[in-house]
Design a protein around this motif. Sequence first.
Motif, mmCIF file in Angstrom:
data_model
loop_
_atom_site.group_PDB
_atom_site.id
_atom_site.type_symbol
_atom_site.label_atom_id
_atom_site.label_comp_id
_atom_site.label_asym_id
_atom_site.label_seq_id
_atom_site.Cartn_x
_atom_site.Cartn_y
_atom_site.Cartn_z
ATOM 1 N N LEU A 181 -51.547 -6.158 56.848
ATOM 2 C CA LEU A 181 -52.672 -5.746 57.689
ATOM 3 C C LEU A 181 -53.635 -6.900 57.913
ATOM 4 C CD1 LEU A 181 -54.018 -3.289 59.099
ATOM 5 C CD2 LEU A 181 -55.283 -2.917 56.965
ATOM 6 N N ARG A 182 -53.984 -7.620 56.856
ATOM 7 C CA ARG A 182 -54.993 -8.664 57.012
ATOM 8 C C ARG A 182 -54.475 -9.882 57.762
ATOM 9 N NH1 ARG A 182 -54.930 -9.417 50.649
ATOM 10 N NH2 ARG A 182 -53.477 -11.161 50.385
ATOM 11 N N GLU A 183 -53.133 -9.999 57.909
ATOM 12 C CA GLU A 183 -52.572 -11.120 58.664
ATOM 13 C C GLU A 183 -52.566 -10.856 60.164
ATOM 14 O OE1 GLU A 183 -51.773 -14.139 57.560
ATOM 15 O OE2 GLU A 183 -52.604 -13.445 55.662
ATOM 16 N N GLN A 184 -53.017 -9.686 60.573
ATOM 17 C CA GLN A 184 -53.041 -9.327 61.995
ATOM 18 C C GLN A 184 -54.049 -10.202 62.733
ATOM 19 O OE1 GLN A 184 -54.254 -5.270 62.522
ATOM 20 N NE2 GLN A 184 -53.437 -5.122 64.593
ATOM 21 N N ARG A 185 -53.555 -10.975 63.689
ATOM 22 C CA ARG A 185 -54.415 -11.929 64.407
ATOM 23 C C ARG A 185 -54.848 -11.451 65.786
ATOM 24 N NH1 ARG A 185 -51.788 -14.959 60.692
ATOM 25 N NH2 ARG A 185 -52.818 -16.883 60.007
ATOM 26 N N ARG A 186 -54.246 -10.394 66.258
ATOM 27 C CA ARG A 186 -54.631 -9.817 67.545
ATOM 28 C C ARG A 186 -54.908 -8.339 67.357
ATOM 29 N NH1 ARG A 186 -53.421 -12.998 72.003
ATOM 30 N NH2 ARG A 186 -52.163 -14.859 71.552
ATOM 31 N N LEU A 187 -55.994 -7.879 67.939
ATOM 32 C CA LEU A 187 -56.383 -6.475 67.812
ATOM 33 C C LEU A 187 -56.348 -5.803 69.174
ATOM 34 C CD1 LEU A 187 -59.464 -6.762 65.415
ATOM 35 C CD2 LEU A 187 -57.093 -6.269 64.825
ATOM 36 N N SER A 188 -55.720 -4.647 69.216
ATOM 37 C CA SER A 188 -55.745 -3.851 70.439
ATOM 38 C C SER A 188 -57.072 -3.102 70.523
ATOM 39 C CB SER A 188 -54.594 -2.845 70.430
ATOM 40 O OG SER A 188 -54.814 -1.862 69.417
ATOM 41 N N ARG A 189 -57.316 -2.478 71.650
ATOM 42 C CA ARG A 189 -58.524 -1.662 71.782
ATOM 43 C C ARG A 189 -58.521 -0.530 70.769
ATOM 44 N NH1 ARG A 189 -59.597 -0.945 78.309
ATOM 45 N NH2 ARG A 189 -59.932 -3.173 78.771
ATOM 46 N N VAL A 190 -57.340 0.023 70.526
ATOM 47 C CA VAL A 190 -57.231 1.109 69.542
ATOM 48 C C VAL A 190 -57.554 0.596 68.140
ATOM 49 C CG1 VAL A 190 -55.646 2.734 68.435
ATOM 50 C CG2 VAL A 190 -55.582 2.413 70.916
ATOM 51 N N ASP A 191 -57.005 -0.580 67.786
ATOM 52 C CA ASP A 191 -57.306 -1.187 66.477
ATOM 53 C C ASP A 191 -58.809 -1.386 66.311
ATOM 54 O OD1 ASP A 191 -54.602 -1.441 65.809
ATOM 55 O OD2 ASP A 191 -54.452 -3.421 66.739
ATOM 56 N N ARG A 192 -59.412 -1.960 67.343
ATOM 57 C CA ARG A 192 -60.839 -2.271 67.261
ATOM 58 C C ARG A 192 -61.678 -0.999 67.178
ATOM 59 N NH1 ARG A 192 -63.172 -6.779 67.707
ATOM 60 N NH2 ARG A 192 -61.283 -7.760 68.511
ATOM 61 N N ALA A 193 -61.309 0.024 67.939
ATOM 62 C CA ALA A 193 -62.055 1.282 67.900
ATOM 63 C C ALA A 193 -61.950 1.929 66.526
ATOM 64 C CB ALA A 193 -61.546 2.231 68.978
ATOM 65 N N GLU A 194 -60.775 1.824 65.908
ATOM 66 C CA GLU A 194 -60.595 2.399 64.579
ATOM 67 C C GLU A 194 -61.460 1.668 63.556
ATOM 68 O OE1 GLU A 194 -57.101 3.097 61.220
ATOM 69 O OE2 GLU A 194 -56.559 2.506 63.260
ATOM 70 N N ILE A 195 -61.472 0.337 63.625
ATOM 71 C CA ILE A 195 -62.307 -0.435 62.703
ATOM 72 C C ILE A 195 -63.780 -0.107 62.927
ATOM 73 C CG2 ILE A 195 -63.049 -2.749 62.029
ATOM 74 C CD1 ILE A 195 -60.225 -3.716 62.824
ATOM 75 N N ASP A 196 -64.203 -0.053 64.186
ATOM 76 C CA ASP A 196 -65.593 0.298 64.490
ATOM 77 C C ASP A 196 -65.973 1.629 63.859
ATOM 78 O OD1 ASP A 196 -66.087 -1.984 65.995
ATOM 79 O OD2 ASP A 196 -65.628 -1.021 67.917
ATOM 80 N N ALA A 197 -65.089 2.613 64.003
ATOM 81 C CA ALA A 197 -65.386 3.944 63.482
ATOM 82 C C ALA A 197 -65.467 3.935 61.963
ATOM 83 C CB ALA A 197 -64.322 4.933 63.957
ATOM 84 N N ARG A 198 -64.556 3.214 61.309
ATOM 85 C CA ARG A 198 -64.570 3.164 59.845
ATOM 86 C C ARG A 198 -65.818 2.465 59.326
ATOM 87 N NH1 ARG A 198 -59.376 3.328 57.563
ATOM 88 N NH2 ARG A 198 -60.398 3.052 55.524
ATOM 89 N N LEU A 199 -66.196 1.359 59.962
ATOM 90 C CA LEU A 199 -67.390 0.644 59.525
ATOM 91 C C LEU A 199 -68.641 1.479 59.759
ATOM 92 C CD1 LEU A 199 -66.644 -2.994 60.757
ATOM 93 C CD2 LEU A 199 -66.295 -2.025 58.481
ATOM 94 N N ALA A 200 -68.681 2.196 60.870
ATOM 95 C CA ALA A 200 -69.844 3.045 61.156
ATOM 96 C C ALA A 200 -69.977 4.137 60.111
ATOM 97 C CB ALA A 200 -69.709 3.648 62.552
ATOM 98 N N ARG A 201 -68.851 4.706 59.676
ATOM 99 C CA ARG A 201 -68.905 5.735 58.625
ATOM 100 C C ARG A 201 -69.421 5.141 57.318
ATOM 101 N NH1 ARG A 201 -64.034 7.695 60.969
ATOM 102 N NH2 ARG A 201 -62.741 6.657 59.405
ATOM 103 N N MET A 202 -68.964 3.932 56.987
ATOM 104 C CA MET A 202 -69.449 3.279 55.769
ATOM 105 C C MET A 202 -70.953 3.054 55.841
ATOM 106 S SD MET A 202 -66.566 0.377 55.044
ATOM 107 C CE MET A 202 -64.816 0.788 54.909
ATOM 108 N N ASP A 203 -71.438 2.603 56.984
ATOM 109 C CA ASP A 203 -72.871 2.359 57.144
ATOM 110 C C ASP A 203 -73.663 3.655 57.001
ATOM 111 O OD1 ASP A 203 -72.691 -0.379 57.504
ATOM 112 O OD2 ASP A 203 -72.540 -0.245 59.690
ATOM 113 N N ARG A 204 -73.175 4.733 57.618
ATOM 114 C CA ARG A 204 -73.887 6.013 57.539
ATOM 115 C C ARG A 204 -73.905 6.568 56.123
ATOM 116 N NH1 ARG A 204 -71.032 7.065 62.399
ATOM 117 N NH2 ARG A 204 -69.520 8.334 61.242
#
Length: 211
Positions: free
Chosen positions: A116-139
């Motif tokens: 997972l951490r070797e992934q060098r390109r992110l799709s829109r879906v990948d990025r949206a998933e990361i955004d959502a996970r980080l937002a949950r952590m912040d909340r």
Amino acid sequence: MDFHPVYVFFQRDSAGTMWRVLIRRPVLDAIAAGTVTCAFRRWDRPRVRVGGTQRTPVGVLEVTGVDPVDEADLTAEDARAAGFADLEALRRAQRGAGQLYRVGLRLAGPDPRVALREQRRLSRVDRAEIDARLARMDRASAHGPWTAAVLELIAQNPGVRAPDLAARMGRETLPFKRDVRKLKELGLTESLEVGYRLSPRGRAYRRGARG
């Protein structure tokens, strides 16, 4: 004397309790190579369960057996299977109170976080998933939003000790390290011998966030 670092094998039991089995790095390497297939521990009751898994520096370990044994029944073959030079060395290491258990161990496969951490390109879906996970952590955080600040801090300070990074944010070290582990679970950071750095996936995510 063995100065190799000690890693911790965690396992939750049915009650949700977290237990620890200490396994030194040379033993982890031997389990990965298949030359060590078990460990012996004294417990008042089993602390791990068959089928349980845990990520370690060598990959994912699986518990293949948890069996009570009598010290008098230990053999030279048991000693070799557990990575000891001889039967006497195994017996010396098992002195103490509690029932003696033989814990079967095997390497189940690679740590999925590595790919997972070797992934060098992110799709829109990948990025949206990361955004959502980080937002949950912040909340969910009791100290307010932190994910962007910690990613930025690590990006600017690779290889800096965790206590020093925590101090720069005015935080205690252990809670800070727990937060960094959450980022590691997402494949965004990786641990160094000292400190951390962003993974290729973490760098790709930050590039898109800045853009």
